[in-house]
Design a protein around this motif. Structure first.
Motif, short mmCIF file in Angstrom:
data_model
loop_
_atom_site.label_atom_id
_atom_site.label_comp_id
_atom_site.label_asym_id
_atom_site.label_seq_id
_atom_site.Cartn_x
_atom_site.Cartn_y
_atom_site.Cartn_z
N UNK A 1 -80.46 -15.39 -14.57
CA UNK A 1 -80.95 -15.97 -15.81
C UNK A 1 -82.43 -15.61 -15.98
N UNK A 2 -82.74 -15.00 -17.09
CA UNK A 2 -84.12 -14.59 -17.36
C UNK A 2 -84.79 -15.63 -18.24
N UNK A 3 -85.96 -16.05 -17.84
CA UNK A 3 -86.77 -16.94 -18.67
C UNK A 3 -87.93 -16.15 -19.26
N UNK A 4 -88.18 -16.38 -20.52
CA UNK A 4 -89.24 -15.67 -21.24
C UNK A 4 -90.22 -16.67 -21.82
N UNK A 5 -91.50 -16.44 -21.59
CA UNK A 5 -92.53 -17.34 -22.10
C UNK A 5 -93.56 -16.52 -22.86
N UNK A 6 -93.68 -16.83 -24.15
CA UNK A 6 -94.64 -16.14 -24.99
C UNK A 6 -95.98 -16.86 -25.00
N UNK A 7 -97.02 -16.11 -25.28
CA UNK A 7 -98.35 -16.70 -25.41
C UNK A 7 -99.20 -15.80 -26.30
N UNK A 8 -100.32 -16.36 -26.75
CA UNK A 8 -101.29 -15.56 -27.49
C UNK A 8 -101.27 -15.71 -28.99
N UNK A 23 -94.09 -13.08 -20.75
CA UNK A 23 -93.89 -12.87 -19.33
C UNK A 23 -92.51 -13.37 -18.94
N UNK A 24 -91.81 -12.55 -18.17
CA UNK A 24 -90.45 -12.86 -17.76
C UNK A 24 -90.41 -13.33 -16.32
N UNK A 25 -89.42 -14.17 -16.04
CA UNK A 25 -89.18 -14.61 -14.67
C UNK A 25 -87.69 -14.84 -14.48
N UNK A 26 -87.25 -14.86 -13.23
CA UNK A 26 -85.86 -15.19 -12.93
C UNK A 26 -84.89 -14.03 -13.01
N UNK A 75 -94.90 -3.87 -13.75
CA UNK A 75 -95.46 -4.44 -12.53
C UNK A 75 -95.87 -5.89 -12.72
N UNK A 76 -96.06 -6.28 -13.99
CA UNK A 76 -96.45 -7.66 -14.31
C UNK A 76 -95.35 -8.43 -15.02
N UNK A 110 -79.77 -10.79 -24.99
CA UNK A 110 -79.17 -11.85 -24.18
C UNK A 110 -80.09 -13.04 -23.95
N UNK A 111 -81.38 -12.81 -23.94
CA UNK A 111 -82.32 -13.88 -23.62
C UNK A 111 -83.45 -13.88 -24.64
N UNK A 112 -83.99 -15.04 -24.91
CA UNK A 112 -85.13 -15.14 -25.81
C UNK A 112 -85.98 -16.33 -25.45
N UNK A 113 -87.26 -16.24 -25.79
CA UNK A 113 -88.18 -17.32 -25.51
C UNK A 113 -88.29 -18.27 -26.69
#
Length: 122
Positions: A1-8, A23-26, A75-76, A110-113
């Motif tokens: 499961x991918x988590x996406x967090x937007x900022x800015x 930024x993605x995680x998971x 890489x990030x 498949x995934x969205x923030x």
């Protein structure tokens, strides 16, 4: 499961610039096509920009071509959207999305923030 967090996101005057990040995680970020979509009140979600896994291809919505640039840093685990020459009609909630295909259709991701709000004042 991918988590996406937007900022800015934020408030900017017309003609100004803003960069939003996601930024993605998971999950394995580098294996996904990443896209930015936006949705304004009363309008359908539309593609802003998308980029393939290894940055070999990009795709832009017609209304942002020449003004916005999508990039990614595997890489990030982060994808960026640099927005220049902003217009009031760019005001919307900007969502980061991850999928398997470079598509203009949000339902093919498949995934969205949760999104980050961009407001452009005239």
């Amino acid at each position: 499961q991918v988590q996406l967090v937007e900022s800015g996101g934020g408030l900017v005057q017309a003609g100004g610039s803003l960069t939003v990040s996601c930024t993605a995680s998971g999950g394995s970020f580098a294996t996904h096509v990443m896209g930015w979509f936006r949705q304004a009140p009363g309008k359908e979600r539309e593609l802003v920009a998308a980029i393939t896994r290894y940055k070999t291809s990009t795709r832009y919505g017609d209304s942002v071509k020449g003004r916005f640039t999508i990039s990614r840093d595997n890489s990030k685990d982060t994808v960026y959207l640099q927005m220049n020459g902003l217009k009031p009609e760019d005001t919307a909630l900007y969502h980061c999305m991850a999928g398997n295909f470079l598509s203009v259709r949000p339902e093919e991701y498949n995934y969205w923030g949760q999104g980050t709000q961009v407001t452009v004042s005239s």
